[in-house]
Design an enzyme around this catalytic site. Structure first.
Site, short mmCIF file in Angstrom:
data_model
loop_
_atom_site.label_atom_id
_atom_site.label_comp_id
_atom_site.label_asym_id
_atom_site.label_seq_id
_atom_site.Cartn_x
_atom_site.Cartn_y
_atom_site.Cartn_z
N ASP A 14 0.68 -1.15 0.07
CA ASP A 14 0.06 -0.01 -0.13
C ASP A 14 0.71 1.23 -0.07
O ASP A 14 2.00 1.10 0.43
CB ASP A 14 -1.10 0.04 1.30
CG ASP A 14 -1.75 1.30 1.18
OD1 ASP A 14 -2.17 1.68 0.05
OD2 ASP A 14 -2.12 1.86 2.08
N SER A 15 0.28 2.38 -0.27
CA SER A 15 1.13 3.45 -0.52
C SER A 15 1.29 4.02 1.10
O SER A 15 2.42 4.73 1.24
CB SER A 15 0.27 4.64 -1.43
OG SER A 15 -1.14 4.96 -0.33
N GLY A 47 -2.70 9.40 -3.99
CA GLY A 47 -4.04 9.36 -4.68
C GLY A 47 -4.16 10.56 -5.51
O GLY A 47 -5.06 10.96 -6.44
N CYS A 77 -4.06 -1.34 -2.44
CA CYS A 77 -4.31 0.30 -2.46
C CYS A 77 -4.80 0.40 -3.82
O CYS A 77 -4.62 -0.14 -4.75
CB CYS A 77 -2.89 0.94 -2.77
SG CYS A 77 -2.75 2.50 -3.01
N ASN A 78 -6.21 1.22 -3.58
CA ASN A 78 -6.79 1.30 -5.04
C ASN A 78 -6.10 2.08 -6.05
O ASN A 78 -6.34 2.00 -7.24
CB ASN A 78 -8.23 2.02 -4.58
CG ASN A 78 -9.29 1.09 -3.71
OD1 ASN A 78 -10.03 0.51 -4.15
ND2 ASN A 78 -8.95 0.85 -2.43
N THR A 79 -5.37 3.22 -5.45
CA THR A 79 -4.87 4.16 -6.43
C THR A 79 -3.94 3.40 -7.41
O THR A 79 -3.78 3.36 -8.50
CB THR A 79 -4.11 5.16 -5.73
OG1 THR A 79 -5.18 5.91 -4.91
CG2 THR A 79 -3.63 6.44 -6.83
N GLU A 162 -5.74 10.11 8.44
CA GLU A 162 -4.34 9.81 8.96
C GLU A 162 -4.27 10.82 10.32
O GLU A 162 -3.19 10.56 10.81
CB GLU A 162 -3.38 10.38 7.64
CG GLU A 162 -3.57 9.56 6.68
CD GLU A 162 -2.23 9.29 5.84
OE1 GLU A 162 -1.60 10.11 5.83
OE2 GLU A 162 -2.16 8.34 5.11
N CYS A 194 -11.20 3.20 -1.26
CA CYS A 194 -9.92 3.41 -0.83
C CYS A 194 -9.52 2.83 0.28
O CYS A 194 -10.57 2.56 1.41
CB CYS A 194 -9.99 4.88 -0.76
SG CYS A 194 -8.55 5.66 0.16
N THR A 195 -8.45 2.22 0.46
CA THR A 195 -8.11 1.37 1.77
C THR A 195 -8.28 2.31 2.85
O THR A 195 -8.73 1.51 4.28
CB THR A 195 -6.50 1.09 1.77
OG1 THR A 195 -5.64 2.26 1.58
CG2 THR A 195 -6.40 -0.10 0.50
N HIS A 196 -8.24 3.50 2.92
CA HIS A 196 -8.29 4.27 4.09
C HIS A 196 -9.83 4.47 4.77
O HIS A 196 -10.16 4.64 5.91
CB HIS A 196 -7.88 5.70 4.07
CG HIS A 196 -6.34 6.10 4.20
ND1 HIS A 196 -5.45 5.50 3.48
CD2 HIS A 196 -5.77 6.70 5.01
CE1 HIS A 196 -4.35 5.67 3.85
NE2 HIS A 196 -4.40 6.41 4.69
N1 DGL Z 1 -4.23 3.68 -0.46
C1 DGL Z 1 -4.57 4.67 -1.18
C2 DGL Z 1 -5.85 4.12 -1.90
O1 DGL Z 1 -6.34 3.03 -1.64
C3 DGL Z 1 -5.11 5.86 -0.23
C4 DGL Z 1 -3.77 6.69 0.23
C5 DGL Z 1 -3.32 7.51 -0.90
O2 DGL Z 1 -3.74 8.50 -1.74
O3 DGL Z 1 -2.14 7.00 -1.15
O4 DGL Z 1 -6.34 4.68 -2.92
#
Ligand code: DGL
Length: 282
Positions: A14-15, A47, A77-79, A162, A194-196
């Site tokens: 993940d990011s 993102g 991570c979706n992005t 965050e 989005c994972t968050h």
């Molecule tokens: N992990 C990212 C996602 O799922 C969200 C955080 C980011 O923007 O890096 O899109």
């Protein structure tokens, strides 16, 4: 690398630390495997970055996890899944790493939304990068051309989470702002793209209930952790050639590209139990 004999842990990328929520569900469902989690905390968030940069960062991380002998890497991570997965699958996997696999989180979430929607009106909240990529739109339409997709970029949610503000009034106001246009479209299913956002699920459900005005008619929420864990279990059953190469000592290792107290504390919240992370360099 000797492709015939290599075996190792599942890599989870993940990011930052949002992917720990996905890993939490994966470990719950599949505790026997070893996992290496890599969070690119030095360069998060992804993102709002360009497709080219997201691809390059993700490729570097995937390559690092392959060097740790991971036969399978999940882009939690979706992005990264939206902007880099296809290119990685068609590029480096075909050319240099033909025995490795990389999977993302977009397809499992899209499949789940298709299974849940009754009125074919699906909402998506995600980062700007994911929304602009139209990855959810493509995957949903591919599976059901009749489906109508309503997307909303929700850039304030990652910083709110965050900062540990996910239960606050600020989170509620931001959610109302982002969900209102989707409620107006009468969606019956919402993808948390989005994972968050998994950690916001309770608050999201509350805002949806208050806003829908349809007493007793809940909007289905697709939260990725559980869905990805289930789809991974299914994938491993169907792919014994990958499953056989996964080591099974129930070990979890946490790696980051920058190490702050925040990663330890929020990471622990996301993962649901204490984590000790180690800093690495690409
Ligand atoms: N992990 C990212 C996602 O799922 C969200 C955080 C980011 O923007 O890096 O899109």
């Amino acid at each position: 690398m000797n492709h015939k004999s290599f075996s190792g842990p599942v890599g989870i990328f993940d990011s930052g630390f949002g992917g720990l929520e996905v890993l939490k569900h994966i470990v719950k469902k599949l505790p026997q495997y070893d996992y290496v989690y890599l969070g690119d905390t030095a360069r998060t968030p992804y993102g709002s970055r360009s497709q080219e940069v997201i691809y390059n960062f993700t490729l570097q991380a995937v390559d690092f996890l392959f060097q740790q002998n991971c036969p399978l890497v999940i882009l939690a991570c979706n992005t990264a899944s939206a902007e880099a997965l296809r290119k990685i699958q068609q590029g480096c996997l075909k050319n240099n790493y033909s025995k490795h696999r990389v999977l993302g989180v977009i397809i499992p979430a899209a499949e789940q939304a298709i299974a849940l929607t009754k009125n074919n009106r699906v909402g998506v909240i995600a980062t700007e990068g994911t929304v602009n990529s139209k990855a959810f739109e493509k995957e949903l339409k591919k599976r059901n051309p009749k489906i109508k997709i309503f997307q909303k970029a929700a850039p304030l949610l990652v910083p709110i989470v965050e900062e540990g503000e996910h239960k606050s009034e600020i989170a509620k106001i931001a959610l109302q702002k982002y969900l209102k246009p989707l409620l107006i479209q009468k969606i019956d299913t919402l993808i948390l793209g989005c994972t968050h956002y998994g950690i916001l699920e309770k608050q999201i459900r509350k805002v949806l209930r208050q806003g829908s005005g349809q007493v007793g008619q809940d909007i289905a929420v697709v939260s990725e952790g559980k869905v990805v864990a289930e789809k991974l279990a299914d994938y491993l059953q169907r792919h014994p050639e990958i499953e056989n190469r996964l080591t099974k000592n129930s070990q979890q290792i946490f790696l980051t590209t920058d190490l702050t107290n925040k990663f330890q504390t929020l990471g622990t919240q996301f993962f649901g139990k204490e984590i000790i992370a180690e800093k690495i360099k690409f």
